[in-house]
Design an enzyme around this catalytic site. Structure first.
Site, PDB file in Angstrom:
ATOM      1  N   CYS A   2       0.826  -1.210   0.000  1.00  0.00           N
ATOM      2  CA  CYS A   2       0.000   0.000   0.000  1.00  0.00           C
ATOM      3  C   CYS A   2       0.869   1.273   0.000  1.00  0.00           C
ATOM      4  O   CYS A   2       1.871   1.329   0.702  1.00  0.00           O
ATOM      5  CB  CYS A   2      -0.938   0.085   1.185  1.00  0.00           C
ATOM      6  N   ARG A  27       5.991  -0.724  -4.298  1.00  0.00           N
ATOM      7  CA  ARG A  27       5.581  -1.358  -3.044  1.00  0.00           C
ATOM      8  C   ARG A  27       4.559  -2.461  -3.271  1.00  0.00           C
ATOM      9  O   ARG A  27       4.294  -3.246  -2.377  1.00  0.00           O
ATOM     10  CB  ARG A  27       4.984  -0.299  -2.101  1.00  0.00           C
ATOM     11  N   TRP A  75      -3.059  -2.690  -1.566  1.00  0.00           N
ATOM     12  CA  TRP A  75      -2.700  -4.099  -1.693  1.00  0.00           C
ATOM     13  C   TRP A  75      -3.711  -4.835  -0.827  1.00  0.00           C
ATOM     14  O   TRP A  75      -3.706  -4.701   0.395  1.00  0.00           O
ATOM     15  CB  TRP A  75      -1.278  -4.293  -1.189  1.00  0.00           C
ATOM     16  N   ASN A  99      -2.928   2.562   5.441  1.00  0.00           N
ATOM     17  CA  ASN A  99      -2.051   1.387   5.307  1.00  0.00           C
ATOM     18  C   ASN A  99      -2.104   0.647   6.629  1.00  0.00           C
ATOM     19  O   ASN A  99      -2.060   1.285   7.685  1.00  0.00           O
ATOM     20  CB  ASN A  99      -0.597   1.800   5.064  1.00  0.00           C
ATOM     21  N   GLY A 100      -2.150  -0.677   6.563  1.00  0.00           N
ATOM     22  CA  GLY A 100      -2.167  -1.456   7.795  1.00  0.00           C
ATOM     23  C   GLY A 100      -3.437  -2.281   7.887  1.00  0.00           C
ATOM     24  O   GLY A 100      -4.151  -2.459   6.897  1.00  0.00           O
ATOM     25  N   GLU A 482      17.632 -18.992  -1.423  1.00  0.00           N
ATOM     26  CA  GLU A 482      17.368 -17.648  -1.939  1.00  0.00           C
ATOM     27  C   GLU A 482      17.234 -17.670  -3.466  1.00  0.00           C
ATOM     28  O   GLU A 482      16.358 -17.004  -4.028  1.00  0.00           O
ATOM     29  CB  GLU A 482      18.480 -16.691  -1.485  1.00  0.00           C
ATOM     30  N   LYS A 486      13.980 -16.317  -5.440  1.00  0.00           N
ATOM     31  CA  LYS A 486      14.097 -15.264  -6.455  1.00  0.00           C
ATOM     32  C   LYS A 486      13.405 -15.696  -7.744  1.00  0.00           C
ATOM     33  O   LYS A 486      12.654 -14.946  -8.347  1.00  0.00           O
ATOM     34  CB  LYS A 486      15.579 -14.994  -6.690  1.00  0.00           C
ATOM     35  N   GLU A 489       9.445 -15.929  -7.278  1.00  0.00           N
ATOM     36  CA  GLU A 489       8.656 -14.715  -7.115  1.00  0.00           C
ATOM     37  C   GLU A 489       8.574 -13.897  -8.383  1.00  0.00           C
ATOM     38  O   GLU A 489       7.555 -13.259  -8.632  1.00  0.00           O
ATOM     39  CB  GLU A 489       9.154 -13.867  -5.937  1.00  0.00           C
ATOM     40  N   HIS A 505      15.840 -38.896  -0.356  1.00  0.00           N
ATOM     41  CA  HIS A 505      14.931 -39.294   0.722  1.00  0.00           C
ATOM     42  C   HIS A 505      13.484 -38.949   0.375  1.00  0.00           C
ATOM     43  O   HIS A 505      12.654 -38.790   1.266  1.00  0.00           O
ATOM     44  CB  HIS A 505      15.368 -38.642   2.037  1.00  0.00           C
ATOM     45  N   LYS A 605       6.591  -4.683  -1.562  1.00  0.00           N
ATOM     46  CA  LYS A 605       7.984  -4.490  -1.185  1.00  0.00           C
ATOM     47  C   LYS A 605       8.170  -4.540   0.324  1.00  0.00           C
ATOM     48  O   LYS A 605       9.111  -5.128   0.824  1.00  0.00           O
ATOM     49  CB  LYS A 605       8.476  -3.144  -1.730  1.00  0.00           C
TER      50      LYS A 605
HETATM   51  C1  F6R Z   1      11.884 -11.202  -1.691  1.00  0.00           C
HETATM   52  C2  F6R Z   1      11.774 -10.201  -0.665  1.00  0.00           C
HETATM   53  C3  F6R Z   1      11.051 -10.550   0.583  1.00  0.00           C
HETATM   54  C4  F6R Z   1      11.620  -9.757   1.765  1.00  0.00           C
HETATM   55  C5  F6R Z   1      10.764  -9.984   3.020  1.00  0.00           C
HETATM   56  C6  F6R Z   1      11.342  -9.267   4.214  1.00  0.00           C
HETATM   57  O1  F6R Z   1      12.654 -10.770  -2.759  1.00  0.00           O
HETATM   58  O2  F6R Z   1      12.212  -9.103  -0.829  1.00  0.00           O
HETATM   59  O3  F6R Z   1      11.087 -11.908   0.840  1.00  0.00           O
HETATM   60  O4  F6R Z   1      12.932 -10.139   1.980  1.00  0.00           O
HETATM   61  O5  F6R Z   1       9.464  -9.552   2.797  1.00  0.00           O
HETATM   62  O6  F6R Z   1      11.437  -7.908   3.970  1.00  0.00           O
HETATM   63  P1  F6R Z   1      12.402  -6.982   4.806  1.00  0.00           P
HETATM   64  O7  F6R Z   1      13.792  -7.390   4.475  1.00  0.00           O
HETATM   65  O8  F6R Z   1      12.078  -5.596   4.358  1.00  0.00           O
HETATM   66  O9  F6R Z   1      12.077  -7.227   6.238  1.00  0.00           O
END
Ligand code: F6R
Length: 610
Positions: A2, A27, A75, A99-100, A482, A486, A489, A505, A605
């Site tokens: 948001c 975001r 969002w 937001n929230g 990771e 990546k 997503e 296994h 984000k």
């Molecule tokens: C994936 C990504 C998310 C963040 C997660 C935590 O690419 O960016 O998995 O890592 O939402 O976010 P932060 O680091 O802002 O606490």
């Protein structure tokens, strides 16, 4: 997650609100809207979908010349993405963006129904707007109404509100959700994040919880919930508009991957003094570090994966047990924390709701907390006992890349410091690793970036896959988690990260003809074991891509269909180049599929709600 923008000044506000929302698009959102105070009326226009859809609706609204308004990108949490669920939510007196999450919205709804209100959306926010309205009708005073409403609301909120009877003023208040305020000769603004303000000013106030901001075109003031005037600290943004733009790259993600060498330099170099890690924090530089018996790294998503790399490094160098945990589990699972433990909260944004809650829980248990955060002054940074900033600069792409790399680098320095304080390594060894980090990590990532075309070629072979696997051992296993996230997503390809020795296994039953398996081979100690794992999947028809260090690729006969050889570097530093290559791979798969790389579907984000 948001976006909020609010403006009051001398200019027509619609273009300013839309421009502000564009800078917050990263975001993540699924609908958008604005309210403009226009000739004594509050006019609201909102739309499901992208900002272009909202702009199309606004085209027929030439008469919207008002100079004060609020805007929002939503969002969805309560209710599907739709025009009616979009913000702002309005009554005959006011319009509000949020937001929230209002947790007690059902209770508030009952209260409002008894007061004669009805609802047109499924959102908690509409209940919030009507609650403010209910109190406003009693006092005709915006501050009194806001104060009373927030005393009822439970949950998290950043509210931006305009009132019909005060049409040059934007009111704002927040709890557990970020909100900033600024004022300059360009007017008054509120925003959920800095990029929205960068075109106008570099000075801003990060609103404290429970403080109500009253933003007018020629002034800004703050008061507490008793109506007393309070001061807020003015801060200066340390980055500029260019840094928040793509700078010639097609996407923010690829730009940010290219910024990794510089980000690591900025984060590591100033923290090395006389050849050894130095943080300028008593608890980390002094003798307290050797007294920590166990370390808990708590984070979400990519940051949690950086924690897994940190665990491998700290345990290897410092022989101190490290527990890495997802913050959303940690906060509710009644964790066992010893008084002599250290809890590290890792977060790019510093506003992730679960990480913040985990921090508060750890503090309430009397455990020392250290935040490793990218956004200066963010909630996690402010509330932890101490903070180490990763100086990665703004990260705009939803998929985190450079923030991950600098988190890993900082954890590496911390691992060296802990190992020194526990006398697990001597100063000479520590200083040798530190100078390699400074001299070699940025340089070898620069070399890795030159492999862009080769990585894109490999990516082109993966674009039509529906499923794939990443395998590795030891720290490679952490890196695979990771790499897999990546890819998932941003390319929407299902992938799994597996310890190479664990496939047999159960999961190996999923390996069929042509399934891609990406194997990471950077750890000499387990190289032969990983190679056996590669042979096992190849025997079942897997299409194998190997990412290996030069040394291991030369030394062992690694069977594979595609080989990406990492630039030469010390084995302990190879994870950094490997991470970059795996990020590039995910990027190219997504870009070749023509997807919205920087704004993947359903993602935000900064996840400021549970
Ligand atoms: C994936 C990504 C998310 C963040 C997660 C935590 O690419 O960016 O998995 O890592 O939402 O976010 P932060 O680091 O802002 O606490």
């Amino acid at each position: 997650m948001c976006g909020i923008i609010g403006y009051t000044g001398n200019k027509k506000c619609v273009p300013i609100l839309i421009e502000g929302l564009r800078t917050l698009e990263y975001r993540g959102y699924d609908s958008a809207g604005v309210t403009v105070a226009n000739s004594g009326e509050l006019v609201t226009v909102k739309s499901k979908g992208r900002l272009d859809d909202l702009e199309n609706k606004l085209k027929s609204q030439d008469e919207l010349t008002g100079t004060c308004g609020i805007g929002h990108t939503r969002w969805a949490t309560h209710g599907e993405p739709s025009d009616k669920n979009s913000h702002p939510h309005s009554t005959s007196n006011l319009s509000l963006v949020h937001n929230g999450i209002i947790e007690n919205y059902a209770e508030i709804e009952e209260m409002l129904i008894s007061a004669g209100y009805s609802f047109s959306s499924e959102t908690d926010t509409e209940r919030g707007a009507k609650l403010v309205d209910m109190f406003y009708k009693k006092s005709n005073d915006p501050i009194d109404a806001i104060k009373n409403a927030i005393s009822v609301i439970r949950g998290s909120y950043a509210f931006g509100i305009i009132f019909k009877a005060h049409e040059d003023t934007v009111y704002a208040v927040r709890k557990d959700s970020p909100l900033i305020v600024s004022h300059s000769d360009k007017g008054g603004f509120i925003a959920s994040d800095i990029p929205a303000l960068l075109g106008y000013t570099s000075k801003y106030y990060r609103l404290d919880e429970g403080v109500i901001a009253v933003v007018k075109k020629d002034s800004v003031s703050f008061c507490d919930t008793d109506g007393n005037s309070v001061d807020q600290k003015e801060e200066t943004v340390s980055w500029n508009v260019e840094q928040a733009q793509k700078g010639g790259f097609p996407h923010f993600m690829i730009k940010e991957i290219h910024e990794e060498p510089e980000a690591i330099r900025k984060t590591v170099e100033p923290r090395i003094k006389n050849g050894l890690p130095y943080f300028g924090i008593e608890a980390l530089d002094g003798c307290k570090l050797s007294s920590f018996e166990a370390i808990h790294i708590v984070a979400c998503g990519t940051a949690m994966h950086a924690g897994l790399v940190g665990k491998a490094l700290i345990e290897k160098l410092a022989r101190t047990p490290v527990n890495v945990e997802v913050a959303s589990e940690f906060r509710y699972r009644d964790p066992i924390l010893g008084k002599n433990d250290l809890v590290i909260l890792l977060s790019q944004s510093g506003e992730t709701a679960d990480t913040l809650a985990a921090l508060r829980l750890a503090k309430s248990m009397g455990v020392y907390t250290l935040a490793i955060v990218n956004v200066i002054g963010s909630s996690v940074a402010r509330e932890a006992d101490s903070v180490l900033y990763t100086w990665a600069g703004p990260e705009i792409a939803v998929a985190s890349t450079k923030a991950y790399s600098v988190q890993c680098a900082l954890l590496y320095l911390l691992a060296i410091r802990i190992a020194l304080s526990k006398k697990m390594i001597d100063e000479q060894t520590a200083s040798g690793i530190c100078s390699s980090m400074v001299e070699k990590i940025p340089a070898s990532i620069e070399q890795a970036l030159k492999m862009n075309d080769a990585v894109r070629d490999v990516a082109s072979k993966l674009v039509s896959s529906e499923h794939l696997f990443y395998i590795g051992r030891d720290i490679d296993c952490a890196l695979c988690t990771e790499a897999s996230l990546k890819l998932k997503e941003i390319s929407y390809i299902h992938s799994e990260a597996y310890a190479a020795g664990e496939l047999k296994h159960g999961t190996i039953s999923l390996i069929t003809e042509g399934i891609p398996v990406i194997a990471l081979v950077t750890v000499s100690k387990v190289c032969e074991k990983t190679v056996s794992g590669i042979r096992e999947v190849r025997a079942r028809g897997a299409y194998t891509v190997c990412v290996a260090t030069k040394e291991l690729a030369e030394k062992y006969d690694i069977p594979c269909d595609e080989m990406l050889v990492l630039p030469e570097t010390d084995e302990l530093l190879a994870p950094f180049t490997a991470a970059t290559i795996l990020q590039l791979l995910a990027y190219h798969v997504s870009a070749l599929k023509g997807l919205d790389v920087d704004k993947p579907r359903n993602l935000a984000k900064s996840v400021t709600v549970e």
